[in-house]
Enzyme design. Structure first.
Site, mmCIF file in Angstrom:
data_model
loop_
_atom_site.group_PDB
_atom_site.id
_atom_site.type_symbol
_atom_site.label_atom_id
_atom_site.label_comp_id
_atom_site.label_asym_id
_atom_site.label_seq_id
_atom_site.Cartn_x
_atom_site.Cartn_y
_atom_site.Cartn_z
ATOM 1 N N SER A 67 44.731 54.650 59.331
ATOM 2 C CA SER A 67 43.909 55.332 60.512
ATOM 3 C C SER A 67 42.222 56.026 60.064
ATOM 4 C CB SER A 67 44.110 57.072 60.510
ATOM 5 O OG SER A 67 45.068 57.294 61.348
ATOM 6 N N LYS A 70 40.368 54.674 62.904
ATOM 7 C CA LYS A 70 39.748 55.752 64.148
ATOM 8 C C LYS A 70 37.542 55.710 64.189
ATOM 9 C CE LYS A 70 43.920 58.923 65.041
ATOM 10 N NZ LYS A 70 44.610 57.999 63.900
ATOM 11 N N SER A 122 43.390 63.291 62.440
ATOM 12 C CA SER A 122 43.788 62.040 62.791
ATOM 13 C C SER A 122 44.563 61.870 63.595
ATOM 14 C CB SER A 122 44.302 61.536 61.353
ATOM 15 O OG SER A 122 44.520 60.467 61.430
ATOM 16 N N LYS A 228 37.944 59.940 55.528
ATOM 17 C CA LYS A 228 38.904 59.479 56.134
ATOM 18 C C LYS A 228 40.198 58.928 55.820
ATOM 19 C CE LYS A 228 40.987 59.827 60.140
ATOM 20 N NZ LYS A 228 41.797 59.675 59.542
#
Length: 275
Positions: A67, A70, A122, A228
């Site tokens: 992720s 993203k 997420s 993240k």
């Protein structure tokens, strides 16, 4: 036994050029202590402004991003869509392996709300819907890869908007490329706002609910401005973060990890700022 990671001296940094595309390399003092290694098989720490790579381990190795990719999707979306643009979710957007923010079929969402769900918790369902707003999943991936190439992240190949992997469509990137991507993300005010907020209101079946940021360094590390996480079976644990202290900003990227990546990130930030 030699260390598996590398430390860049001033001369080496100048000869190799800037780590982060668009930054001019500058002379820096040679680090006076060995950087802390940790559970991530590949990692780096770099100075945001100068582009100097302070220390690394396998910085150009190819790994699945999970992720952490993203953030590339978020930049790609904001390049073409207003945060106020709105779209209605369908049941198809919810048919995805979670983590999910909890889209409700028939509910209308703004781009900003979807980005909150994407970057704070997420949400793979939010990634699905944002991908469709870019013309569909494959066109969205094409746009993401074009964006990465334009930034100089030339080893990045996104194969899904969310970072989920599957047979024949695994995404790949490198710690170096993720550092470039997260440096570029600092230029987007909306992304900065989202990364720094602890919680946000998000539409739900009953009106609204509160979503909370998953990035633990917001609470655990003073000066953290973005972070993240990611996880898939192929990628293992991944993490990318930026922190500021005393007028300096550093980026840490951790890939193919296990165990406590937050702890490794904290140790690397402490080491980097001490240099």
């Amino acid at each position: 036994m030699p260390h598996l990671f590398r430390i860049r001296s001033a001369a080496a940094a100048l000869l190799a050029g800037a780590l982060l595309v668009g930054a001019a390399p500058t002379a820096v003092a040679v680090p006076t202590a060995v950087p802390p290694d940790g559970p991530a098989q590949a990692w780096l720490i770099a100075d945001i402004a100068s582009g100097n790579l302070l220390a690394s381990k396998n910085p150009t190795g190819q790994y699945a991003p999970a992720s952490t990719i993203k953030t590339l999707l978020a930049m790609t979306v904001l390049d073409v869509l207003s945060p106020q643009a709105a779209v209605r979710a369908t049941e198809a957007h919810t048919k995805v392996e979670c983590s999910c923010v909890g889209l409700v079929p028939g509910q209308v969402y703004t781009v900003r709300q979807l980005l909150d769900g994407l970057l704070m918790v997420s949400g793979n369902d939010a990634a699905n819907l944002l991908g469709d707003m870019l013309g569909g999943q494959r066109p969205a991936v094409t746009r993401m890869n074009a964006k990465a190439a334009s930034l100089g992240a030339t080893s990045t190949r996104a194969n899904s908007p969310s970072g989920l992997d599957g047979p024949g469509w695994e995404s790949t990137t490198t710690p170096r490329d993720l550092a470039i991507i997260y440096r570029a993300a600092l230029k987007y005010p909306v992304i900065n706002q989202i990364f720094q907020q602890r919680e946000a209101s998000f539409p739900s079946r009953t009106g609204a609910k509160t979503i909370k940021a998953q990035n633990e360094l917001l609470e655990r590390y003073p000066g953290n401005v973005s972070g993240k996480t990611g996880f898939t079976n192929l990628a293992g644990k991944t993490y990318a973060a930026v922190s500021q202290r005393g007028g300096k900003a550093l980026v840490v990227v951790l890939m193919k990890g296990s165990g406590d990546l937050y702890g490794q990130a904290i140790r690397l930030f402490d080491w980097g700022f001490a240099q």
